[in-house]
Motif scaffolding. Structure first.
Motif, PDB file in Angstrom:
ATOM      1  N   ALA A   1      23.540  57.513  13.650  1.00 46.20           N
ATOM      2  CA  ALA A   1      23.403  56.324  14.711  1.00 46.20           C
ATOM      3  C   ALA A   1      21.777  56.038  14.423  1.00 46.20           C
ATOM      4  O   ALA A   1      21.137  54.820  14.771  1.00 46.20           O
ATOM      5  CB  ALA A   1      23.311  56.586  15.713  1.00 46.20           C
ATOM      6  N   THR A   2      20.487  57.245  14.557  1.00 45.03           N
ATOM      7  CA  THR A   2      19.295  57.556  14.027  1.00 45.03           C
ATOM      8  C   THR A   2      18.973  56.409  13.314  1.00 45.03           C
ATOM      9  O   THR A   2      18.611  55.468  13.496  1.00 45.03           O
ATOM     10  CB  THR A   2      18.702  58.362  14.710  1.00 45.03           C
ATOM     11  OG1 THR A   2      18.757  58.914  15.802  1.00 45.03           O
ATOM     12  CG2 THR A   2      16.967  58.817  14.543  1.00 45.03           C
TER      13      THR A   2
ATOM     14  N   ASN B   1      17.235  52.918  13.440  1.00 48.74           N
ATOM     15  CA  ASN B   1      15.833  52.293  12.457  1.00 48.74           C
ATOM     16  C   ASN B   1      15.905  51.653  11.737  1.00 48.74           C
ATOM     17  O   ASN B   1      15.272  51.009  10.539  1.00 48.74           O
ATOM     18  CB  ASN B   1      15.331  53.745  11.562  1.00 48.74           C
ATOM     19  CG  ASN B   1      14.544  55.023  12.925  1.00 48.74           C
ATOM     20  OD1 ASN B   1      14.801  54.627  14.406  1.00 48.74           O
ATOM     21  ND2 ASN B   1      14.985  56.528  12.424  1.00 48.74           N
ATOM     22  N   ALA B   2      17.020  50.717  11.565  1.00 47.60           N
ATOM     23  CA  ALA B   2      17.120  49.574  10.762  1.00 47.60           C
ATOM     24  C   ALA B   2      17.409  50.317   9.155  1.00 47.60           C
ATOM     25  O   ALA B   2      16.291  49.898   8.101  1.00 47.60           O
ATOM     26  CB  ALA B   2      16.603  48.204  10.312  1.00 47.60           C
ATOM     27  N   GLY B   3      17.769  51.916   8.819  1.00 45.24           N
ATOM     28  CA  GLY B   3      17.634  51.867   7.852  1.00 45.24           C
ATOM     29  C   GLY B   3      19.072  52.329   6.925  1.00 45.24           C
ATOM     30  O   GLY B   3      19.580  51.706   7.412  1.00 45.24           O
ATOM     31  N   ALA B   4      18.880  52.983   5.733  1.00 47.61           N
ATOM     32  CA  ALA B   4      20.162  52.943   5.304  1.00 47.61           C
ATOM     33  C   ALA B   4      20.458  54.302   5.256  1.00 47.61           C
ATOM     34  O   ALA B   4      20.227  55.629   5.233  1.00 47.61           O
ATOM     35  CB  ALA B   4      19.879  52.693   3.401  1.00 47.61           C
TER      36      ALA B   4
ATOM     37  N   ALA C   1      24.484  46.497  14.626  1.00 52.64           N
ATOM     38  CA  ALA C   1      23.724  45.287  14.350  1.00 52.64           C
ATOM     39  C   ALA C   1      22.629  45.573  13.387  1.00 52.64           C
ATOM     40  O   ALA C   1      22.241  44.556  12.781  1.00 52.64           O
ATOM     41  CB  ALA C   1      22.784  44.527  15.372  1.00 52.64           C
ATOM     42  N   THR C   2      21.814  46.755  12.887  1.00 50.97           N
ATOM     43  CA  THR C   2      20.872  47.129  12.388  1.00 50.97           C
ATOM     44  C   THR C   2      21.199  48.617  11.401  1.00 50.97           C
ATOM     45  O   THR C   2      22.682  49.079  11.612  1.00 50.97           O
ATOM     46  CB  THR C   2      20.008  47.522  13.145  1.00 50.97           C
ATOM     47  OG1 THR C   2      19.556  48.919  13.811  1.00 50.97           O
ATOM     48  CG2 THR C   2      18.820  46.556  13.745  1.00 50.97           C
TER      49      THR C   2
ATOM     50  N   ASP D   1      32.501  41.532  12.870  1.00 57.26           N
ATOM     51  CA  ASP D   1      32.125  40.541  11.668  1.00 57.26           C
ATOM     52  C   ASP D   1      30.929  41.239  10.523  1.00 57.26           C
ATOM     53  O   ASP D   1      31.777  41.156   8.995  1.00 57.26           O
ATOM     54  CB  ASP D   1      31.298  39.003  12.172  1.00 57.26           C
ATOM     55  CG  ASP D   1      32.083  37.769  12.114  1.00 57.26           C
ATOM     56  OD1 ASP D   1      33.681  38.910  12.324  1.00 57.26           O
ATOM     57  OD2 ASP D   1      31.945  37.700  12.209  1.00 57.26           O
ATOM     58  N   ARG D   2      29.963  41.767  11.117  1.00 59.79           N
ATOM     59  CA  ARG D   2      28.806  42.345  10.362  1.00 59.79           C
ATOM     60  C   ARG D   2      29.728  44.093   9.177  1.00 59.79           C
ATOM     61  O   ARG D   2      29.200  43.667   7.678  1.00 59.79           O
ATOM     62  CB  ARG D   2      27.690  43.035  11.032  1.00 59.79           C
ATOM     63  CG  ARG D   2      26.540  43.679   9.944  1.00 59.79           C
ATOM     64  CD  ARG D   2      25.667  44.009  10.699  1.00 59.79           C
ATOM     65  NE  ARG D   2      24.405  44.100  10.205  1.00 59.79           N
ATOM     66  CZ  ARG D   2      23.939  45.233   8.996  1.00 59.79           C
ATOM     67  NH1 ARG D   2      24.730  46.590  10.096  1.00 59.79           N
ATOM     68  NH2 ARG D   2      22.960  45.798   9.304  1.00 59.79           N
ATOM     69  N   ALA D   3      30.273  44.492   9.775  1.00 63.08           N
ATOM     70  CA  ALA D   3      31.157  45.621   9.470  1.00 63.08           C
ATOM     71  C   ALA D   3      31.973  44.748   8.445  1.00 63.08           C
ATOM     72  O   ALA D   3      31.668  45.309   6.700  1.00 63.08           O
ATOM     73  CB  ALA D   3      31.421  46.227  10.231  1.00 63.08           C
TER      74      ALA D   3
END
Length: 578
Positions: free
Chosen positions: A339-340, A344-347, A373-374, A403-405
């Protein structure tokens, strides 16, 4: 001009072509082109007169040791003693000690010399440094510290020399100490004192006893790379007997000492459940000021991370590699880690996982993560399908994929998973349902193919006297096989340079036997639709493409602009090549 990377398209992908355009000033422009032990240092040696020699400047401006000896230091110095081993007077700086003084074998030091790098990209070995001359001061200047074998592109693999040495060590003065009291010696201040005295002073061990288990000292040295942005410990414990020992050994590395650290590589180190009682305080700890962005925990035999652990080292991570771990359960600790990274908009790569969807907590955590969302969470096809199946059930109160998933997982979905989503998912939008339908149709009607090749050249346009329209020289060859119900569409991005200046300039495709004269812009335009029951083949040589009068950007110097033409077969068939 058009530049095309990659060869012909294969069935089932998207294809994009990048166009280059050079804009010149009124006076003209330019065309776009699109990594036997020496005796230990006698730390308690009697004072000896030392002839200090001026240190030679290194490539990065730092002082370098002279060949055959360690670097002289301000306020003291070193000279070769019997057998070539340096001797240090009482005023000598501890950083002048070569690594062999801490019991680190020459073969292990050689791995550091061959695979670590200074800020200018050179290796210690490349500078002519040797295990007898490479010092703690040199470690402190490294930009990359490595005990693994690294390639020029930064890829790493375990070093057999290091892994075999570590695996052959035993507990005690000649090997390692992982008793509870020793970990305080790794902290800032204590670590520097231990290195300066050449001894661990704790639990009855005194400075005069010179207690220095070599593995402990090596970890103190490694965490002294205070200028390093990357520390690579890949595989150093890969051959020890079990995860419990591997963890306690690696927890002798105190991450908070490395203020500049951005990348920490711990792959193939048998870290298992990450349940060592010291791990939160040393290896996976960090200060508030540190900004670790990349953490590699791949291939560590992780099936589940111990519950209720919080790892400060993850606070700013945007790339978390957990690939090669057969994770089955998402514990509270792993959930927090993932989740962290997502926040952080990471992968995060969990591609080796085989999630146990019979575990409610695991499914709930996984769905909540991919619905964020990120960020991006990579999962295996098996795990994706299992999540779809688990969330299709009406009982249990599990969230559904949003939708995003669903959009992110679309290429991994098989026909059964798609049908399950279309039947049971109540939260996805009409647009996503349409995309699922297209993907299902493509799976049910295989055989589509797409290839676009050739070259378009628009020459050099002059900002001072722009042409109203420019006809390209060269041409394209477009070949596609459309399954029943499929269509071929094309879109053009805005033109953009490296500074971010943008403008729009549509292209006009001339009419062919398969489509009428068509203007290409940001919105996809359908060129050919197959409304028949059989496959339709399209093969067209396209020439005479026109660049229409652009809306010129406010630029005052020559620049190269790029745009991308994206060709697509709507049922998910195509290839992407930028």
């Amino acid at each position: 001009m058009i530049r095309r990377k990659g060869a012909g398209a294969a069935a089932g992908t998207l294809l994009a072509l990048t166009l280059g355009l050079a804009l010149g000033l009124a006076q003209g422009g330019r065309r776009a082109s699109v990594w036997p032990d020496a005796p230990r240092l006698p730390w308690a040696a009697a004072p000896q007169p030392v002839q200090a020699r001026a240190p030679q400047p290194g490539k990065d401006g730092s002082a370098q040791a002279e060949p055959g000896g360690s670097q002289s230091a301000k306020g003291g110095g070193s000279q070769a003693g019997p057998g070539g081993s340096p001797q240090v007077g009482p005023q000598a700086a501890p950083t002048a000690a070569p690594l062999q003084a801490y019991g680190i074998p020459a073969a292990v030091s050689a791995v550091i010399l061959d695979n670590s790098r200074y800020p200018d990209g050179s290796t210690p070995a490349g500078r002519g440094q040797t295990p007898a001359t490479f010092t703690l001061a040199d470690v402190e200047r490294l930009a990359v510290f490595s005990l693994a074998e690294r390639t020029a592109d930064g890829a790493s693999r375990p070093s057999a020399a290091v892994a075999d040495w570590v695996a052959g060590l035993t507990g005690g003065a000649a090997g390692y100490d992982v008793s509870n009291g020793v970990y305080a010696q790794t902290a800032p201040g204590a670590a520097e004192r231990a290195l300066a005295e050449g001894a661990l002073v704790f639990d009855g061990h005194t400075a005069s006893q010179r207690y220095q288990p070599p593995f402990n000292m090596m970890m103190l040295v490694a965490a002294s790379a205070k200028a390093a942005h990357t520390v690579d410990l890949t595989g150093i414990t890969s051959r020890v007997a079990g995860s419990a020992l591997a963890q306690r050994l690696l927890c002798l590395f105190h991450t908070p000492r490395l203020a500049a650290l951005e990348t920490l590589l711990l792959g193939s180190d048998q870290l298992g459940r990450l349940d060592c009682d010291q791990i939160e305080r040393t290896l996976l700890s960090a200060t508030a000021a540190q900004r670790i962005a990349t953490l590699d925990l791949s291939a560590n035999g992780i099936t589940q991370v111990a519950w209720n652990k919080r790892f400060a080292a993850l606070a700013h991570v945007t790339a978390l590699n957990l690939a090669g771990n057969a994770v089955a359960t998402i514990s509270s600790s792993l959930n927090q880690m993932l989740a962290t990274v997502m926040a952080n908009a990471g992968a995060a790569d969990l591609g080796g996982a085989s999630l146990n969807v019979a575990d409610w907590n695991t499914v709930q955590a996984a769905v909540s993560l991919v619905n964020m969302a990120t960020g991006h969470l990579a999962l295996s096809n098996v795990s994706v399908g299992a999540l779809v199946t688990a969330t299709a059930s009406a009982h249990g109160g599990l969230p559904q994929l949003n939708d995003r998933a669903v959009t992110g997982f679309l290429p991994q979905l098989d026909a059964a998973a798609i049908q399950s989503l279309l039947t049971h998912n109540r939260v996805i939008s009409t647009a996503v349902r349409e995309a699922l339908g297209n993907r299902l149709a493509a799976l049910q009607h295989p055989g589509g193919a797409l290839a676009v090749g050739g070259r378009l050249d628009f020459g050099v346009l002059r900002l001072g006297a722009p042409e109203a329209a420019v006809v390209a020289t060269g041409g394209l060859q477009v070949t596609a096989t459309l399954p029943p119900g499929a269509s071929l569409s094309v879109a053009l991005s805005a033109w953009q340079n490296a500074r971010g200046d943008r403008f729009t300039a549509p292209l006009l495709l001339p009419a062919t036997a398969d489509w009428p004269r068509t203007a290409l812009g940001a919105a996809p335009v359908v060129l050919v639709a197959n409304r028949g029951r059989g496959a339709r083949t399209v093969s067209q040589a396209v020439t005479g493409v026109v660049l229409q009068a652009p809306a010129w950007p406010a630029v005052h110097r020559a620049a190269s602009y790029r745009a991308t033409v994206t060709w697509r077969i709507d049922h998910g068939v195509g290839e992407r090549a930028d």
